[in-house]
Design an enzyme around this catalytic site. Structure first.
Site, short mmCIF file in Angstrom:
data_model
loop_
_atom_site.label_atom_id
_atom_site.label_comp_id
_atom_site.label_asym_id
_atom_site.label_seq_id
_atom_site.Cartn_x
_atom_site.Cartn_y
_atom_site.Cartn_z
N ASP A 6 0.89 -1.16 0.00
CA ASP A 6 0.00 0.00 0.00
C ASP A 6 0.94 1.23 0.00
OD1 ASP A 6 -2.21 1.81 0.67
OD2 ASP A 6 -1.31 1.84 2.68
N ASP A 8 -0.10 5.09 0.83
CA ASP A 8 -0.41 6.11 1.83
C ASP A 8 -0.40 5.53 3.25
OD1 ASP A 8 -1.06 8.90 1.87
OD2 ASP A 8 -3.01 8.32 2.70
#
Ligand SMILES: [Mg+2]
Length: 236
Positions: A6, A8
Site C-alpha cells: 500500500d 499512503d
C-alpha cells in the site's frame, strides 16, 4: 516472493511525500525483487508521493484499487464506475446530517473505478485533516457511512481510506482484486488491514488463502512508513 505495498501511510506519511532517506533505501531494496504497489489514489497523486523513480521501477502499479493498472509507466487497462443519482443523493444527505462542522471543498470526487467521499472536503488543511481523523476515530462516522451505503446498495462496497474519506466501488473491485493475477507467495504491507480499512480486502483474502493452504503469504499490518522500513531492513 511477490512484495505488495500500500502507499499512503505505508510507504509515505498520510497524503505526504516519501521521506528522502527511506526513498533511497527503498529504491535499493527493490533491486532484483518483484514489487507491486496498490493504492486508492490515481497515478498523478502516487507519483507526487513516491516519486517517478519508485513508480516506474515497480513491476506493476495498481492505481485506484486496481481499477487502473500500469507497467513501466504505461497504462495497460482501466475499469470505470459512474456515480448514480441515487447514491449522489445519499452522499449529500450524509453531508447534511454529519455533526462535523469545519467544512472545505470537494466532498464527492469521481476517480477511476471509484467514488471518493469526505465530509470535511478534500481541500482541507493538514491540521483540519488530523482533527477530523481524531474525531472520526471516536465518532465512528466513516465506518457508519460505509455500513449505510452497503446496506442500501448490496452491489457496492464502501471502505474507510486514509484519514478523511471513504471509497465506494462495485463489489469485489477493491484492492483484493489484484490477487486474481498475482500467483504464488505474497508479502503484503498495509496500514489499514483491520475490517473496514481499505487494505482489509487484500489482507483478509491472503489470510483466508493461507488458511486454506492455497497460498503462502505474510501480512504486515504496519503502524506507518517507519514501521515498514524496520521490517524491510530484515528482508534481504
Ligand atoms: Mg494506507
Amino acid at each position: 516472493m511477490k512484495y505488495v505495498f500500500d502507499i499512503d501511510g505505508t510507504l509515505t506519511p498520510s497524503r505526504l511525500k516519501i521521506d528522502s532517506e527511506f526513498e533511497t533505501f527503498f529504491l535499493e531494496w527493490m533491486e532484483g525483487k518483484e514489487i507491486y504497489l496498490v493504492t486508492g489514489s490515481d497515478k498523478d497523486k502516487t507519483i507526487e508521493q513516491v516519486g517517478e523513480k519508485i513508480w516506474t521501477k515497480a513491476t506493476r502499479v495498481y492505481q485506484s484499487c486496481g481499477n487502473a493498472v500500469y507497467e513501466n509507466g504505461e497504462l495497460i487497462r482501466q475499469i470505470d464506475f459512474d456515480l448514480g443519482k441515487d447514491l449522489k443523493k445519499l452522499l449529500e444527505q450524509f453531508l447534511e446530517v454529519s455533526e462535523w462542522e469545519d467544512r472545505y471543498d470537494i466532498h464527492i470526487e469521481k476517480r477511476i473505478g471509484l467514488i471518493n467521499f469526505s465530509t470535511i472536503g478534500r481541500t482541507c488543511t493538514q491540521e483540519a485533516r488530523e482533527k477530523y481523523a481524531t474525531w472520526d476515530k471516536v465518532s465512528g462516522e466513516r465506518i457508519l457511512f460505509c455500513k449505510l451505503i452497503e446496506d442500501r446498495y448490496p452491489h457496492l462496497e464502501a471502505t474507510v481510506g486514509g484519514q478523511i474519506s471513504i471509497d465506494i466501488y462495485p463489489k469485489g473491485k477493491n484492492k483484493g482484486q489484484i490477487l486474481d493475477e498475482l500467483e504464488g507467495s505474497v508479502s503484503f504491507f498495509g496500514d489499514r488491514c483491520a475490517p473496514g480499512g481499505n487494505d482489509y480486502p487484500i489482507a483478509h483474502r491472503l489470510d483466508y488463502e493461507r488458511m486454506k493452504m492455497q497460498r503462502m503469504s505474510v501480512v504486515f499490518d504496519v503502524e506507518g512508513w517507519e514501521d515498514t522500513w524496520n521490517y524491510l531492513k530484515n528482508i534481504k
